[in-house]
Design a protein around this motif. Structure first.
Motif, PDB file in Angstrom:
ATOM      1  N   LEU A   1       0.824  -1.206   0.000  1.00  0.00           N
ATOM      2  CA  LEU A   1       0.000   0.000   0.000  1.00  0.00           C
ATOM      3  C   LEU A   1       0.860   1.259   0.000  1.00  0.00           C
ATOM      4  CD1 LEU A   1      -2.837  -0.958   2.521  1.00  0.00           C
ATOM      5  CD2 LEU A   1      -3.086  -0.552   0.068  1.00  0.00           C
ATOM      6  N   ALA A   2       2.054   1.146   0.568  1.00  0.00           N
ATOM      7  CA  ALA A   2       2.954   2.304   0.644  1.00  0.00           C
ATOM      8  C   ALA A   2       3.919   2.373  -0.528  1.00  0.00           C
ATOM      9  CB  ALA A   2       3.738   2.257   1.955  1.00  0.00           C
ATOM     10  N   ALA A   3       3.753   1.505  -1.511  1.00  0.00           N
ATOM     11  CA  ALA A   3       4.713   1.434  -2.618  1.00  0.00           C
ATOM     12  C   ALA A   3       4.333   2.301  -3.811  1.00  0.00           C
ATOM     13  CB  ALA A   3       4.879  -0.014  -3.071  1.00  0.00           C
ATOM     14  N   GLY A   4       3.235   3.023  -3.704  1.00  0.00           N
ATOM     15  CA  GLY A   4       2.859   3.930  -4.775  1.00  0.00           C
ATOM     16  C   GLY A   4       2.053   3.313  -5.896  1.00  0.00           C
ATOM     17  N   TYR A   5       1.584   2.085  -5.714  1.00  0.00           N
ATOM     18  CA  TYR A   5       0.745   1.469  -6.738  1.00  0.00           C
ATOM     19  C   TYR A   5      -0.651   2.073  -6.698  1.00  0.00           C
ATOM     20  CZ  TYR A   5       4.510  -1.939  -7.020  1.00  0.00           C
ATOM     21  OH  TYR A   5       5.738  -2.530  -7.168  1.00  0.00           O
ATOM     22  N   SER A   6      -1.338   2.031  -7.830  1.00  0.00           N
ATOM     23  CA  SER A   6      -2.656   2.651  -7.946  1.00  0.00           C
ATOM     24  C   SER A   6      -3.360   2.066  -9.156  1.00  0.00           C
ATOM     25  CB  SER A   6      -2.511   4.163  -8.122  1.00  0.00           C
ATOM     26  OG  SER A   6      -1.873   4.450  -9.361  1.00  0.00           O
ATOM     27  N   THR A   7      -4.549   2.580  -9.438  1.00  0.00           N
ATOM     28  CA  THR A   7      -5.282   2.144 -10.625  1.00  0.00           C
ATOM     29  C   THR A   7      -4.452   2.374 -11.882  1.00  0.00           C
ATOM     30  OG1 THR A   7      -7.367   2.687  -9.542  1.00  0.00           O
ATOM     31  CG2 THR A   7      -7.420   2.432 -11.936  1.00  0.00           C
ATOM     32  N   GLU A   8      -3.677   3.444 -11.883  1.00  0.00           N
ATOM     33  CA  GLU A   8      -2.855   3.768 -13.056  1.00  0.00           C
ATOM     34  C   GLU A   8      -1.514   3.034 -13.047  1.00  0.00           C
ATOM     35  OE1 GLU A   8      -4.225   6.137 -11.009  1.00  0.00           O
ATOM     36  OE2 GLU A   8      -5.967   6.387 -12.330  1.00  0.00           O
TER      37      GLU A   8
ATOM     38  N   GLY B   1     -16.301 -30.463  -5.334  1.00  0.00           N
ATOM     39  CA  GLY B   1     -16.132 -31.867  -5.690  1.00  0.00           C
ATOM     40  C   GLY B   1     -15.102 -32.054  -6.792  1.00  0.00           C
ATOM     41  N   ASP B   2     -14.680 -33.282  -6.978  1.00  0.00           N
ATOM     42  CA  ASP B   2     -13.663 -33.594  -7.977  1.00  0.00           C
ATOM     43  C   ASP B   2     -14.161 -33.277  -9.385  1.00  0.00           C
ATOM     44  OD1 ASP B   2     -11.974 -34.487  -5.990  1.00  0.00           O
ATOM     45  OD2 ASP B   2     -12.560 -36.593  -6.218  1.00  0.00           O
ATOM     46  N   GLY B   3     -13.269 -32.749 -10.192  1.00  0.00           N
ATOM     47  CA  GLY B   3     -13.606 -32.466 -11.578  1.00  0.00           C
ATOM     48  C   GLY B   3     -14.466 -31.240 -11.795  1.00  0.00           C
ATOM     49  N   ALA B   4     -14.558 -30.381 -10.791  1.00  0.00           N
ATOM     50  CA  ALA B   4     -15.407 -29.189 -10.914  1.00  0.00           C
ATOM     51  C   ALA B   4     -14.893 -28.259 -12.007  1.00  0.00           C
ATOM     52  CB  ALA B   4     -15.459 -28.457  -9.583  1.00  0.00           C
ATOM     53  N   ARG B   5     -15.812 -27.545 -12.616  1.00  0.00           N
ATOM     54  CA  ARG B   5     -15.478 -26.547 -13.629  1.00  0.00           C
ATOM     55  C   ARG B   5     -15.363 -25.178 -12.968  1.00  0.00           C
ATOM     56  NH1 ARG B   5     -19.590 -25.617 -16.333  1.00  0.00           N
ATOM     57  NH2 ARG B   5     -21.086 -26.979 -15.284  1.00  0.00           N
ATOM     58  N   ALA B   6     -14.275 -24.471 -13.251  1.00  0.00           N
ATOM     59  CA  ALA B   6     -14.027 -23.154 -12.670  1.00  0.00           C
ATOM     60  C   ALA B   6     -14.320 -22.063 -13.696  1.00  0.00           C
ATOM     61  CB  ALA B   6     -12.582 -23.044 -12.195  1.00  0.00           C
ATOM     62  N   GLN B   7     -15.051 -21.054 -13.266  1.00  0.00           N
ATOM     63  CA  GLN B   7     -15.321 -19.896 -14.114  1.00  0.00           C
ATOM     64  C   GLN B   7     -14.851 -18.644 -13.384  1.00  0.00           C
ATOM     65  OE1 GLN B   7     -19.461 -19.164 -14.969  1.00  0.00           O
ATOM     66  NE2 GLN B   7     -19.050 -17.289 -16.096  1.00  0.00           N
ATOM     67  N   ARG B   8     -13.937 -17.903 -14.012  1.00  0.00           N
ATOM     68  CA  ARG B   8     -13.418 -16.677 -13.407  1.00  0.00           C
ATOM     69  C   ARG B   8     -14.252 -15.486 -13.833  1.00  0.00           C
ATOM     70  NH1 ARG B   8      -9.489 -12.895 -15.610  1.00  0.00           N
ATOM     71  NH2 ARG B   8      -8.668 -11.555 -13.946  1.00  0.00           N
ATOM     72  N   LEU B   9     -14.606 -14.654 -12.864  1.00  0.00           N
ATOM     73  CA  LEU B   9     -15.284 -13.391 -13.117  1.00  0.00           C
ATOM     74  C   LEU B   9     -14.308 -12.274 -12.756  1.00  0.00           C
ATOM     75  CD1 LEU B   9     -18.755 -14.204 -11.487  1.00  0.00           C
ATOM     76  CD2 LEU B   9     -18.038 -14.564 -13.849  1.00  0.00           C
ATOM     77  N   ASP B  10     -13.955 -11.472 -13.720  1.00  0.00           N
ATOM     78  CA  ASP B  10     -12.969 -10.406 -13.543  1.00  0.00           C
ATOM     79  C   ASP B  10     -13.667  -9.188 -12.948  1.00  0.00           C
ATOM     80  OD1 ASP B  10     -11.014  -8.485 -13.703  1.00  0.00           O
ATOM     81  OD2 ASP B  10     -10.633  -8.734 -15.843  1.00  0.00           O
ATOM     82  N   ALA B  11     -13.245  -8.805 -11.739  1.00  0.00           N
ATOM     83  CA  ALA B  11     -13.822  -7.620 -11.098  1.00  0.00           C
ATOM     84  C   ALA B  11     -12.790  -6.518 -10.918  1.00  0.00           C
ATOM     85  CB  ALA B  11     -14.433  -8.005  -9.749  1.00  0.00           C
ATOM     86  N   GLY B  12     -11.699  -6.593 -11.684  1.00  0.00           N
ATOM     87  CA  GLY B  12     -10.721  -5.518 -11.684  1.00  0.00           C
ATOM     88  C   GLY B  12      -9.653  -5.669 -10.611  1.00  0.00           C
ATOM     89  N   ILE B  13      -8.802  -4.636 -10.513  1.00  0.00           N
ATOM     90  CA  ILE B  13      -7.697  -4.580  -9.561  1.00  0.00           C
ATOM     91  C   ILE B  13      -7.906  -3.348  -8.693  1.00  0.00           C
ATOM     92  CG2 ILE B  13      -5.196  -4.577  -9.243  1.00  0.00           C
ATOM     93  CD1 ILE B  13      -6.177  -6.947 -10.885  1.00  0.00           C
ATOM     94  N   ASP B  14      -8.024  -3.558  -7.386  1.00  0.00           N
ATOM     95  CA  ASP B  14      -8.244  -2.449  -6.457  1.00  0.00           C
ATOM     96  C   ASP B  14      -6.900  -1.939  -5.941  1.00  0.00           C
ATOM     97  OD1 ASP B  14      -9.515  -0.641  -4.843  1.00  0.00           O
ATOM     98  OD2 ASP B  14     -10.178  -2.089  -3.342  1.00  0.00           O
ATOM     99  N   LEU B  15      -6.711  -0.611  -5.987  1.00  0.00           N
ATOM    100  CA  LEU B  15      -5.511   0.042  -5.454  1.00  0.00           C
ATOM    101  C   LEU B  15      -4.227  -0.419  -6.144  1.00  0.00           C
ATOM    102  CD1 LEU B  15      -6.395  -0.207  -1.641  1.00  0.00           C
ATOM    103  CD2 LEU B  15      -6.809   1.733  -3.180  1.00  0.00           C
ATOM    104  N   GLY B  16      -4.354  -1.079  -7.279  1.00  0.00           N
ATOM    105  CA  GLY B  16      -3.200  -1.552  -8.011  1.00  0.00           C
ATOM    106  C   GLY B  16      -2.574  -2.812  -7.460  1.00  0.00           C
ATOM    107  N   ILE B  17      -3.102  -3.349  -6.347  1.00  0.00           N
ATOM    108  CA  ILE B  17      -2.494  -4.523  -5.714  1.00  0.00           C
ATOM    109  C   ILE B  17      -3.484  -5.626  -5.366  1.00  0.00           C
ATOM    110  CG2 ILE B  17      -0.528  -3.258  -4.758  1.00  0.00           C
ATOM    111  CD1 ILE B  17      -2.001  -3.251  -2.047  1.00  0.00           C
ATOM    112  N   LEU B  18      -4.767  -5.296  -5.205  1.00  0.00           N
ATOM    113  CA  LEU B  18      -5.757  -6.281  -4.772  1.00  0.00           C
ATOM    114  C   LEU B  18      -6.584  -6.744  -5.968  1.00  0.00           C
ATOM    115  CD1 LEU B  18      -7.062  -4.578  -1.487  1.00  0.00           C
ATOM    116  CD2 LEU B  18      -5.392  -6.437  -1.681  1.00  0.00           C
ATOM    117  N   ALA B  19      -6.244  -7.901  -6.510  1.00  0.00           N
ATOM    118  CA  ALA B  19      -7.039  -8.463  -7.602  1.00  0.00           C
ATOM    119  C   ALA B  19      -8.366  -8.937  -7.027  1.00  0.00           C
ATOM    120  CB  ALA B  19      -6.300  -9.613  -8.265  1.00  0.00           C
ATOM    121  N   MET B  20      -9.453  -8.524  -7.629  1.00  0.00           N
ATOM    122  CA  MET B  20     -10.789  -8.781  -7.090  1.00  0.00           C
ATOM    123  C   MET B  20     -11.481  -9.950  -7.799  1.00  0.00           C
ATOM    124  SD  MET B  20     -10.874  -6.644  -4.664  1.00  0.00           S
ATOM    125  CE  MET B  20     -12.593  -6.749  -4.185  1.00  0.00           C
TER     126      MET B  20
END
Length: 263
Positions: free
Chosen positions: A172-179, A235-254
């Motif tokens: 958080l103190a490293a200067g990362y951001s949306t940009e 359960g075994d063999g489950a199908r995974a679906q990713r929903l992209d909700a962006g990156i918060d503060l440049g460090i928290l992938a949502m």
């Protein structure tokens, strides 16, 4: 009988409750596609214990387990009922799987529970049972917890793991951001997405050694461990679906994941 997927949600900062952004939109859309659960079990990165603990309060309190945020955030409540009978069933299923569990009748809903649920089910009229994460355990331990709870999905219970797909608050103190996004975020989340798409559970369980920038993305495990609860519950063999909700503060992938049982 209602058959539900299991979910992994990145709950982000507590401010997501006031500024839901893309995360709020994705969670609301996801909830709208699901059959209505009879109850919800949430394994939260903010409920930590040395062995499994299950919240058994009949009316769990909304816990504001954070500091330094605007006063409006502390006024928010999520007055969903609990389900003591379901809490007992969860504990028994874990016990039967060789994972002795304790029911805590005083446990409230931390922000890893109420922030995403407030965006998914704002009426707060579905019973909620919180479940702990064991940070001293392994991803394999949390996968076993999820597998023990898999039958609940066939009885109308929505099992959710709540954490963050990347979580390094030191940055958080490293200067990362949306940009200016942290350089480790995209490689890490793409590796997770690929391993889930391939069903490579062995690699996922060994993510700290195999995933790119694992220690930067997760200096400690607790925010990724709920992913393994959700994966196990599918359960075994489950199908995974990713929903992209962006990156918060440049460090928290949502990222949000929906796991559907194998056909």
């Amino acid at each position: 009988m209602t058959h539900l997927p299991s979910l992994y949600v990145s709950h982000g900062s507590p401010m997501t409750a006031l500024q839901p952004g893309a995360t709020g939109a994705r969670l609301a859309e996801l909830a709208a596609t699901l059959p209505r659960p009879r109850a919800i079990v949430v394994a939260s990165a903010h409920y930590l214990a040395r062995s499994p603990r299950v919240g058994g309060a009949a009316q769990p309190e909304t816990v504001h387990d954070f500091g330094g945020f605007p006063p409006a955030l502390y006024q928010l409540r999520y007055p969903a009922p609990g389900d003591p009978a379901l809490a007992d069933e969860v504990a028994q299923r874990l016990e039967d799987a060789g994972l002795p569990a304790t029911v805590d009748a005083s446990r409230g809903l931390d922000h890893g529970v109420w922030v995403p649920l407030r965006l998914m089910y704002p009426e707060a009229d579905i019973p909620v049972v919180p479940l702990s994460i064991e940070p001293h355990g392994s991803p394999a331990h949390q996968l076993a917890v999820g597998r023990a709870l898999a039958p609940l999905r066939e009885d109308g219970v929505l099992v959710i793991g709540s954490g963050s797909i990347t979580h390094n608050l030191h940055d958080l103190a490293a200067g990362y951001s949306t940009e200016r996004e942290a350089p480790y975020v995209q490689p890490f989340i793409r590796w997770i997405e690929q391993r889930l798409a391939e069903g490579d559970t062995a690699a996922l369980l060994d993510y700290r050694r195999q995933a790119p920038f694992a220690e930067r993305a997760h200096p400690t495990d607790e925010h990724l461990l709920p992913l393994f609860v959700a994966l196990g519950a599918a359960g075994d063999g489950a199908r995974a679906q990713r929903l992209d909700a962006g990156i918060d503060l440049g460090i928290l992938a949502m990222d949000i994941y929906r796991f559907d049982a194998a056909a």
